[in-house]
Scaffold this active site. Structure first.
Site, mmCIF file in Angstrom:
data_model
loop_
_atom_site.group_PDB
_atom_site.id
_atom_site.type_symbol
_atom_site.label_atom_id
_atom_site.label_comp_id
_atom_site.label_asym_id
_atom_site.label_seq_id
_atom_site.Cartn_x
_atom_site.Cartn_y
_atom_site.Cartn_z
ATOM 1 N N LYS A 57 -1.501 -1.476 -1.949
ATOM 2 C CA LYS A 57 -0.662 -1.857 -0.811
ATOM 3 C C LYS A 57 -1.281 -1.442 0.515
ATOM 4 O O LYS A 57 -1.194 -2.167 1.510
ATOM 5 C CB LYS A 57 0.741 -1.278 -0.961
ATOM 6 N N ASN A 60 -4.253 -3.782 1.134
ATOM 7 C CA ASN A 60 -3.739 -5.116 1.465
ATOM 8 C C ASN A 60 -3.243 -5.190 2.905
ATOM 9 O O ASN A 60 -3.535 -6.147 3.638
ATOM 10 C CB ASN A 60 -2.598 -5.493 0.519
ATOM 11 N N GLU A 156 2.526 4.399 -2.659
ATOM 12 C CA GLU A 156 1.547 4.434 -3.748
ATOM 13 C C GLU A 156 0.592 5.618 -3.614
ATOM 14 O O GLU A 156 -0.421 5.683 -4.294
ATOM 15 C CB GLU A 156 0.773 3.118 -3.817
ATOM 16 N N ASP A 267 3.126 -7.362 1.662
ATOM 17 C CA ASP A 267 2.161 -6.571 2.425
ATOM 18 C C ASP A 267 1.728 -7.311 3.690
ATOM 19 O O ASP A 267 1.563 -6.700 4.758
ATOM 20 C CB ASP A 267 0.938 -6.259 1.566
#
Length: 322
Positions: A57, A60, A156, A267
């Site tokens: 993430k 991205n 994350e 994202d």
């Protein structure tokens, strides 16, 4: 580059720079195999050739913002391996500043993905180096935080690291947080969010039984938890923005497009939103641009390879019904 090199490089290279967006988060290599069906316990099935794509993430969002034209930096951790080099190359190719990417501590994080003919997937994530991005790394990157108009972070990476990010914000900067994958957030982290960006699943997780039944109810209930503003993403419908300063809850419709693949669209939305907020747009105006970026992303397959440039973002003329 090793940790000591990257820390000193970051301080030296960024002390006088100014970034539209600093993304703090994960960088993964996505390992994708197509299968006719997912295996049962103890079963082996044959799959397609392995495809390896840059993902995570954090990675991205950094690529999505840079593609749009934002001056973007990434603070993340990858392994000293082939996957780490792939991720660094993909960031640099998009124009992202990578001096803040630390190398070492564990192998690069990977997502093991199987996809069946219907498009359904099963994913196992090995966090790897993402789990080694520590509060100490955040404290060592003070020059990056001081140079950023907006900081975007996800979940994350370790929650204690996210909490350190919330405390590292420089005066006048703005924190955009997407709680994905969802987890309980400390009060001081929620209080720093401006906005908190959630989809339906994340909103229901954070609110539990008190979630209510409509996006408007979710937005108001989330504001009551402490963030300064909230954005609820609603897929093809668009988004809903709620500003704690005014109390307004405003729908933001999306352009109508033919969706091919929704991977990474959230994202792309969050990156676009964060960038436009850093340019001084208000929340509703920034979200109106972000839904168009998300709409463009779903018209192509993949994650980072689907993210549009500014010229590829559709106009706002034709929108989906609220």
């Amino acid at each position: 580059m090793n940790d000591s090199d990257s820390d000193s490089d970051s301080d030296r290279d960024h002390g006088q720079d100014r970034y539209d967006l600093l993304v703090v988060g994960s960088a993964n290599a996505d390992l994708v195999v197509g299968v006719e069906r997912r295996p049962a316990a103890g079963e082996t099935v044959l799959g397609s050739d392995l495809a390896v794509h840059p993902g995570g993430k954090g990675g991205n969002q950094a690529v999505a913002a840079a593609r749009l034209g934002a001056r973007t930096a990434l603070l993340a951790r990858v392994g000293d391996d082939a996957h780490g080099r792939l991720l660094l190359e993909s960031q640099r190719a998009a124009g992202v500043e990578t001096a803040g990417v630390l190398v070492g501590g564990a192998p690069t994080g990977v997502a093991l993905i199987t996809v069946d003919p219907s498009g359904d997937n099963s994913i196992v994530v090995s966090p790897g180096a993402n789990a080694c991005l520590t509060p100490k790394d955040i404290r060592a990157a003070g020059a990056l935080f001081g140079a950023a108009r907006v900081v975007s972070v996800q979940l994350e990476i370790p929650l204690e690291t996210v909490a350190e990010v919330a405390g590292a914000m420089s005066p006048g900067s703005r924190l955009v947080l997407n709680p994905s994958p969802p987890a309980p957030l400390p009060g001081h982290v929620l209080g720093a969010c401006d906005p908190l960006v959630v989809n339906e699943h994340e909103a229901r997780y954070m609110l539990g039984e008190s979630a209510g039944s409509t996006p408007q109810e979710w937005a108001r209930a989330l504001l009551a938890l402490g963030p300064r503003s909230v954005v609820v993403t609603l897929g093809a419908v668009g988004a809903l923005v709620a500003d704690g300063r005014s109390g307004d809850v405003v729908p933001v419709p999306s352009p109508k497009v033919e969706a091919v693949d929704t991977t990474g669209a959230g994202d792309a939305f969050t990156a676009a939103l964060a960038w436009r907020l850093g340019l001084g747009e208000d929340l509703t105006e920034a979200a109106a641009f972000a839904v168009r970026v998300g709409a463009a992303a779903v018209t192509r397959r993949g994650a980072q390879e689907s993210f549009p440039t500014a010229d590829e973002v559709p106009a706002a003329a034709e929108v989906a019904a609220p």
